[in-house]
Design a protein around this motif. Structure first.
Motif, short mmCIF file in Angstrom:
data_model
loop_
_atom_site.label_atom_id
_atom_site.label_comp_id
_atom_site.label_asym_id
_atom_site.label_seq_id
_atom_site.Cartn_x
_atom_site.Cartn_y
_atom_site.Cartn_z
N ALA A 187 0.83 -1.21 0.00
CA ALA A 187 0.00 0.00 0.00
C ALA A 187 0.86 1.26 0.00
O ALA A 187 0.57 2.23 -0.71
N THR A 188 1.93 1.25 0.78
CA THR A 188 2.82 2.41 0.84
C THR A 188 3.56 2.59 -0.48
O THR A 188 3.74 3.70 -0.98
N LEU A 189 4.00 1.46 -1.07
CA LEU A 189 4.66 1.54 -2.38
C LEU A 189 3.71 2.11 -3.44
O LEU A 189 4.11 2.93 -4.27
N ALA A 190 2.45 1.69 -3.40
CA ALA A 190 1.47 2.19 -4.36
C ALA A 190 1.23 3.69 -4.16
O ALA A 190 1.10 4.45 -5.13
N SER A 191 1.20 4.12 -2.91
CA SER A 191 1.02 5.54 -2.61
C SER A 191 2.23 6.34 -3.08
O SER A 191 2.07 7.43 -3.66
N HIS A 192 3.43 5.81 -2.85
CA HIS A 192 4.65 6.48 -3.31
C HIS A 192 4.66 6.57 -4.84
O HIS A 192 5.05 7.60 -5.41
N ASP A 193 4.21 5.52 -5.48
CA ASP A 193 4.16 5.51 -6.93
C ASP A 193 3.21 6.58 -7.46
O ASP A 193 3.49 7.24 -8.46
N ALA A 194 2.09 6.75 -6.77
CA ALA A 194 1.09 7.72 -7.22
C ALA A 194 1.47 9.15 -6.89
O ALA A 194 1.34 10.06 -7.73
N LYS A 195 1.95 9.37 -5.67
CA LYS A 195 2.21 10.74 -5.21
C LYS A 195 3.65 11.18 -5.37
O LYS A 195 3.95 12.38 -5.33
#
Length: 300
Positions: A42-50
């Motif tokens: 989830a954190t990786l996905a958030s970093h990827d998006a933001k």
């Protein structure tokens, strides 16, 4: 002037003669997976998006105190002030930044190898990593000056020869970051857009740009459009928190006119698969204390 090695394609042209359209980024923001390190999916996905994520409490209060004392020691070292790696404020002459600090301070050298930091960098970049740049930043109360909006990758590409934005920065707060004491602002998602900047790179530009950057910054029109599309977030939180952010995210900070200082340790990790070539828009590379050309992987 653009200087490139034969066969090296410039996918992100900048320092151009006239304003041109932004470039959609072709490279990933996150190169690794959940299985590659401590960061959850989830954190990786958030970093990827933001283009960024925050780790609260990365350092304990005792560790913060130890590193803060180290920063005080370094900034008070009169002999060190004569070193070219020490950058002073343009107006006051006080210490603004100390570069290549992991080679000056054994304490910070240990921090670079700390699994809490090294493993996260490896995971985000999907490879072994080396230190492209390290520094400590001092923003004193009342007179601390900020950094204008910019993309780090634009400078590292143009002046250091970093081919692709496969680098990540870790900013560790050693003082509390408030909304009002010059905290770093980022445009979430802007790492997906590369903004070419207008103007040729002067010779030895680093000597002035580290105090106040005038070339390699986007136009007010570009900043306005990015802000309208992505908005602006700010890194706030207690000492010991860390901001991990992509090399191409648009970011900046305001002046600090409050009594509360703001200082941080800043570590830039680059993939060993993204080792520097000749600069893409400068006559020669900047000194290695700003953009390392030692691509030896960091080990524990």
């Amino acid at each position: 002037m653009t200087i490139m090695e034969p066969g090296v394609q410039d996918s992100y042209p900048t320092r151009v003669a006239a304003a041109t359209q932004p470039i959609d980024r072709a490279d990933p923001t996150v190169w690794g997976t959940e299985a590659d390190g401590p960061v959850d999916a989830a954190t990786l996905a958030s970093h990827d998006a933001k283009g960024y994520h925050i780790v609260e409490g990365l350092l304990s209060p005792a560790e913060v105190q130890g590193y803060w004392q180290e920063l005080v020691r370094l900034s008070s070292d009169e002999q060190l002030k004569a070193d070219e790696r020490v950058i002073t404020e343009k107006q006051t002459g006080s210490v603004r930044s100390i570069f290549e600090v992991h080679k000056i301070s054994e304490l910070i050298a240990e921090l670079v190898r700390d699994p809490r930091i090294l493993d996260r960098a490896r995971q985000i970049l999907g490879s072994e990593v080396y230190i492209h740049q390290s520094r400590v930043n001092y923003m004193p109360g009342f007179k601390g000056t900020g950094f204008y909006w910019h993309s780090d990758f634009e400078t590292w590409h143009a002046e250091d020869g970093m081919s692709r934005p496969r680098a990540v920065s870790c900013s560790i707060a050693l003082t509390d970051n408030y909304p009002f004491n010059g905290g770093l602002m980022v445009m979430p998602g802007s790492q997906r857009t590369f903004v070419p900047c207008v103007g040729a790179t002067p010779d030895d530009y680093y000597k002035s740009s580290l105090k106040e950057q005038e070339i390699g910054v986007p136009s007010e029109d570009d900043i306005t459009k990015l802000a309208a599309e992505y908005g602006i977030d700010q890194f706030t939180g207690p000492a010991g928190s860390a901001l991990w952010f992509d090399s191409n995210i648009m970011h900046g900070s305001g002046n600090n006119i409050t009594p509360y200082p703001r200082s941080n340790i800043f570590l830039v990790f680059n993939s060993v698969e993204n080792a520097l070539v000749e600069p893409f828009a400068a006559a020669k590379p900047r000194p290695t204390f700003i953009g390392s050309r030692d691509f030896t992987p960091v080990t524990r």
